[in-house]
Design a protein around this motif. Structure first.
Motif, PDB file in Angstrom:
ATOM      1  N   PHE A 259       0.835  -1.199   0.000  1.00  0.00           N
ATOM      2  CA  PHE A 259       0.000   0.000   0.000  1.00  0.00           C
ATOM      3  C   PHE A 259       0.871   1.249   0.000  1.00  0.00           C
ATOM      4  N   ALA A 260       1.916   1.248   0.817  1.00  0.00           N
ATOM      5  CA  ALA A 260       2.792   2.415   0.948  1.00  0.00           C
ATOM      6  C   ALA A 260       3.541   2.708  -0.344  1.00  0.00           C
ATOM      7  N   ILE A 261       3.894   1.667  -1.076  1.00  0.00           N
ATOM      8  CA  ILE A 261       4.621   1.850  -2.334  1.00  0.00           C
ATOM      9  C   ILE A 261       3.806   2.704  -3.297  1.00  0.00           C
ATOM     10  N   GLY A 262       2.516   2.402  -3.422  1.00  0.00           N
ATOM     11  CA  GLY A 262       1.661   3.207  -4.283  1.00  0.00           C
ATOM     12  C   GLY A 262       1.251   4.518  -3.645  1.00  0.00           C
ATOM     13  N   PHE A 263       0.979   4.473  -2.356  1.00  0.00           N
ATOM     14  CA  PHE A 263       0.560   5.647  -1.606  1.00  0.00           C
ATOM     15  C   PHE A 263       1.591   6.770  -1.694  1.00  0.00           C
ATOM     16  N   THR A 264       2.850   6.414  -1.488  1.00  0.00           N
ATOM     17  CA  THR A 264       3.897   7.436  -1.501  1.00  0.00           C
ATOM     18  C   THR A 264       4.242   7.914  -2.907  1.00  0.00           C
ATOM     19  N   ALA A 265       3.825   7.158  -3.921  1.00  0.00           N
ATOM     20  CA  ALA A 265       4.032   7.628  -5.294  1.00  0.00           C
ATOM     21  C   ALA A 265       3.209   8.890  -5.548  1.00  0.00           C
ATOM     22  N   MET A 266       2.145   9.073  -4.763  1.00  0.00           N
ATOM     23  CA  MET A 266       1.286  10.245  -4.917  1.00  0.00           C
ATOM     24  C   MET A 266       1.815  11.466  -4.166  1.00  0.00           C
TER      25      MET A 266
ATOM     26  N   VAL B 204       0.658  -2.560  -9.888  1.00  0.00           N
ATOM     27  CA  VAL B 204       0.672  -3.854  -9.210  1.00  0.00           C
ATOM     28  C   VAL B 204       0.498  -3.707  -7.696  1.00  0.00           C
ATOM     29  N   ALA B 205       1.322  -2.863  -7.068  1.00  0.00           N
ATOM     30  CA  ALA B 205       1.273  -2.709  -5.607  1.00  0.00           C
ATOM     31  C   ALA B 205      -0.091  -2.227  -5.116  1.00  0.00           C
ATOM     32  N   PRO B 206      -0.665  -1.175  -5.706  1.00  0.00           N
ATOM     33  CA  PRO B 206      -1.985  -0.750  -5.229  1.00  0.00           C
ATOM     34  C   PRO B 206      -3.084  -1.774  -5.503  1.00  0.00           C
ATOM     35  N   LEU B 207      -2.964  -2.538  -6.596  1.00  0.00           N
ATOM     36  CA  LEU B 207      -3.970  -3.567  -6.882  1.00  0.00           C
ATOM     37  C   LEU B 207      -3.942  -4.662  -5.828  1.00  0.00           C
ATOM     38  N   LEU B 208      -2.753  -5.169  -5.537  1.00  0.00           N
ATOM     39  CA  LEU B 208      -2.629  -6.240  -4.550  1.00  0.00           C
ATOM     40  C   LEU B 208      -3.066  -5.778  -3.163  1.00  0.00           C
ATOM     41  N   SER B 209      -2.618  -4.596  -2.764  1.00  0.00           N
ATOM     42  CA  SER B 209      -2.976  -4.103  -1.426  1.00  0.00           C
ATOM     43  C   SER B 209      -4.457  -3.774  -1.344  1.00  0.00           C
ATOM     44  N   GLY B 210      -5.027  -3.233  -2.417  1.00  0.00           N
ATOM     45  CA  GLY B 210      -6.448  -2.904  -2.415  1.00  0.00           C
ATOM     46  C   GLY B 210      -7.316  -4.142  -2.259  1.00  0.00           C
ATOM     47  N   ILE B 211      -6.957  -5.221  -2.952  1.00  0.00           N
ATOM     48  CA  ILE B 211      -7.704  -6.473  -2.840  1.00  0.00           C
ATOM     49  C   ILE B 211      -7.591  -7.023  -1.419  1.00  0.00           C
ATOM     50  N   ALA B 212      -6.377  -6.996  -0.868  1.00  0.00           N
ATOM     51  CA  ALA B 212      -6.166  -7.515   0.483  1.00  0.00           C
ATOM     52  C   ALA B 212      -6.928  -6.704   1.517  1.00  0.00           C
ATOM     53  N   LEU B 213      -6.923  -5.383   1.397  1.00  0.00           N
ATOM     54  CA  LEU B 213      -7.618  -4.529   2.352  1.00  0.00           C
ATOM     55  C   LEU B 213      -9.139  -4.692   2.240  1.00  0.00           C
ATOM     56  N   ALA B 214      -9.628  -4.888   1.022  1.00  0.00           N
ATOM     57  CA  ALA B 214     -11.060  -5.146   0.852  1.00  0.00           C
ATOM     58  C   ALA B 214     -11.437  -6.467   1.509  1.00  0.00           C
ATOM     59  N   GLY B 215     -10.548  -7.462   1.368  1.00  0.00           N
ATOM     60  CA  GLY B 215     -10.795  -8.742   2.034  1.00  0.00           C
ATOM     61  C   GLY B 215     -10.808  -8.605   3.548  1.00  0.00           C
ATOM     62  N   ALA B 216      -9.896  -7.769   4.066  1.00  0.00           N
ATOM     63  CA  ALA B 216      -9.857  -7.533   5.512  1.00  0.00           C
ATOM     64  C   ALA B 216     -11.138  -6.851   5.979  1.00  0.00           C
ATOM     65  N   PHE B 217     -11.653  -5.915   5.175  1.00  0.00           N
ATOM     66  CA  PHE B 217     -12.907  -5.245   5.522  1.00  0.00           C
ATOM     67  C   PHE B 217     -14.041  -6.264   5.636  1.00  0.00           C
ATOM     68  N   LEU B 218     -14.083  -7.214   4.711  1.00  0.00           N
ATOM     69  CA  LEU B 218     -15.118  -8.247   4.753  1.00  0.00           C
ATOM     70  C   LEU B 218     -14.963  -9.130   5.980  1.00  0.00           C
ATOM     71  N   LEU B 219     -13.718  -9.476   6.322  1.00  0.00           N
ATOM     72  CA  LEU B 219     -13.481 -10.312   7.499  1.00  0.00           C
ATOM     73  C   LEU B 219     -13.922  -9.607   8.779  1.00  0.00           C
ATOM     74  N   VAL B 220     -13.609  -8.312   8.877  1.00  0.00           N
ATOM     75  CA  VAL B 220     -14.039  -7.556  10.049  1.00  0.00           C
ATOM     76  C   VAL B 220     -15.560  -7.467  10.081  1.00  0.00           C
ATOM     77  N   SER B 221     -16.170  -7.284   8.918  1.00  0.00           N
ATOM     78  CA  SER B 221     -17.620  -7.138   8.847  1.00  0.00           C
ATOM     79  C   SER B 221     -18.353  -8.365   9.365  1.00  0.00           C
ATOM     80  N   VAL B 222     -17.836  -9.551   9.055  1.00  0.00           N
ATOM     81  CA  VAL B 222     -18.529 -10.777   9.476  1.00  0.00           C
ATOM     82  C   VAL B 222     -18.151 -11.194  10.891  1.00  0.00           C
ATOM     83  N   ASN B 223     -17.236 -10.419  11.508  1.00  0.00           N
ATOM     84  CA  ASN B 223     -16.838 -10.739  12.873  1.00  0.00           C
ATOM     85  C   ASN B 223     -17.094  -9.593  13.845  1.00  0.00           C
ATOM     86  N   VAL B 224     -18.024  -8.693  13.499  1.00  0.00           N
ATOM     87  CA  VAL B 224     -18.271  -7.535  14.355  1.00  0.00           C
ATOM     88  C   VAL B 224     -18.774  -7.945  15.734  1.00  0.00           C
TER      89      VAL B 224
END
Length: 486
Positions: free
Chosen positions: A67-74, A411-431
């Protein structure tokens, strides 16, 4: 909504070139609250999840590094103090920037309310036996005053203060981990238990993610101080990588050490039966009774450091909102001497006091209701806004990579974005595990966060249609601070 246009935007400006890599790293790591995160979050992660907590820290560390690799590119293109708000605005436009602002504000505001509540509980439990028992909210409001006074000072003051708190926390926990190594571990000796991928990719992975993801809250602080940083194009990336590295290695090492101390076979049952004393027992055994007293003190400073970091972060959000004409422009005023957004800090104190007062009046339990509920909303909000940032990276570089590598902006933002979206789903089903409640309203928290973000987008679209001048200010949020303040 105000009709303020770009030329009428408030003229406050923060102190440029005032902080470097070290101060920014202090803000991020202090927001992660090393002592309170390990002592408070990892025991339930072990108890209700699995033994792969150390591996979870490593995994999330890799995700946030991508995430940071793409984030800091901005970073060279975003110099405003708006943090994620400015980054998403730059990449996706004003309406989505407003959604990011809503989510980030919600995340940092709710987490600080939760920490104020748990601080009051902890102080009361500590001094109560001495005859100083008071309602939890009294201690919370007392700390709020201290945080406000510290946040009113120059940003360098907060950076140094946070550094002292962070060093104390890291030192004690590192001594414990080294002590485990010297002793040769626990009943199983020294093994790779806890760090193996199979330990993490096992039943309970969702629970572990729920608790571990909170350790990386405060990630945005590297960017939100960009306007005050020395040579931000170089300072922000260095601070970001360093902060992610420190958090990842430290948490993974210390949580691995606790696995070694108790042993892979027993750690889950021991954690479940001794959530409050899980670390206290281990530290006193390895380092002596003095470590228990030190841990109590450092827990207090850990909460204070986290709150000061979040307070400074939210002050700069209010500052950016005011300067961009989204709210009362008086929020963009800075202190004549300290160059800090002191009006924003005062307004924030009023809001926090009001929220704490409401919880106190309805007699909400500070731990099971206030702390747990606020942490849940925070986790959902910060994950969703980080997904937006990952998408914004694509938006910014959609017409060309502008000298950046394809890995960095694709590549970096795509991979991190997918992983973070997955984490959001995991948190959502474990609230229910985060809040300790099975109330149907709890299960609606993820939907509520999404609806708030959607509402912010709709508001942004309305501004674009009905108030082009204000929308122009939104679009300028990513420009140089001096230009945006003209």
């Amino acid at each position: 909504m105000s009709n303020v246009g770009l030329k009428e935007a408030p003229s406050g400006r923060l102190d440029k070139n005032s902080i470097g890599v070290t101060h920014i790293v202090f803000f991020v790591v202090a927001a992660a609250a090393p002592m309170s995160a390990l002592v408070g979050a990892t025991p339930p992660a072990f108890a209700f999840g699995n033994i792969g907590v150390p591996a979870a820290f490593v995994t999330l560390g890799i995700v946030y590094l991508l995430f940071a690799i793409g984030f800091t590119a901005m970073t060279p293109f975003v110099k405003s103090a708006g943090g994620f708000y400015s980054y998403v605005t730059k990449g996706l436009g004003g309406p989505w920037g407003m959604a990011a602002a809503m989510l980030a504000f919600l995340a940092y505001f709710t987490i600080q309310i939760g920490i104020y509540a748990i601080f009051g509980v902890f102080v009361n439990a500590t001094v109560g036996p001495l005859g100083y028992s008071l309602p939890w909210w009294v201690w919370s409001l007392a700390l709020l005053v201290v945080v406000f006074l510290c946040g009113r000072q120059h940003v360098v003051f907060s950076g140094r203060l946070l550094g002292l708190c962070m060093i104390g926390e890291i030192t004690l926990l590192t001594l414990f981990a080294i002590g485990v190594l010297i002793r040769g571990g626990g009943p199983d000796g020294l093994t790779s238990a806890g760090l193996r991928p199979t330990d993490f990719l096992a039943p309970g992975i969702g629970v572990v993610i729920v608790f571990v993801v909170g350790a990386f809250i405060g990630f945005e602080a590297t960017a939100i101080f960009g306007e005050e940083a020395k040579d931000p194009a170089r300072t922000i990336p260095r601070a970001t990588y360093l902060a992610v590295g420190i958090i990842t290695v430290f948490y993974a090492f210390c949580s691995w050490a606790i696995v070694q101390y108790y042993g892979a076979e027993k750690i889950m049952s021991i954690a479940g039966a001794n959530l409050d004393t899980f670390y206290m027992t281990a530290l006193q055994d390895i380092l002596g009774n003095w470590a228990g007293y030190a841990m109590n003190i450092l827990l207090l400073t850990s909460y204070f450091a986290a709150l000061l970091s979040f307070h400074n972060t939210l002050n700069r959000y209010f500052f950016a909102f005011g300067r961009d004409g989204l709210v009362w422009k008086g929020l963009a005023k800075v202190h004549e001497k300290h160059k800090s957004p002191y009006v924003a800090g005062a307004v924030q104190v009023i809001i926090v006091t009001s929220v704490i007062a409401i919880f106190a009046l309805i007699k909400a339990d500070p731990y099971t209701t206030v702390f747990s509920g606020m942490v849940t909303v925070c986790g959902l909000s910060i994950l969703l806004v980080q997904v937006l940032v990952a998408v914004a990276i694509f938006g910014l570089f959609s017409n060309g990579r502008q000298g950046k590598s394809i890995f960095r902006v694709r590549v970096a933002p795509l991979l991190s974005g997918i992983a973070l979206a997955g984490a959001f789903l995991l948190v959502s089903v474990n609230v229910d595990l985060m809040t300790g409640s099975t109330n149907p309203l709890v299960y609606g928290l993820p939907a509520l966060v999404i609806l708030l973000a959607a509402g912010a987008v709709a508001m942004g679209l309305r501004i674009r249609t009905r108030n082009p001048a204000l929308y122009k200010t939104l679009s300028a949020a990513f420009d140089d601070a001096e230009q945006a303040a003209q």
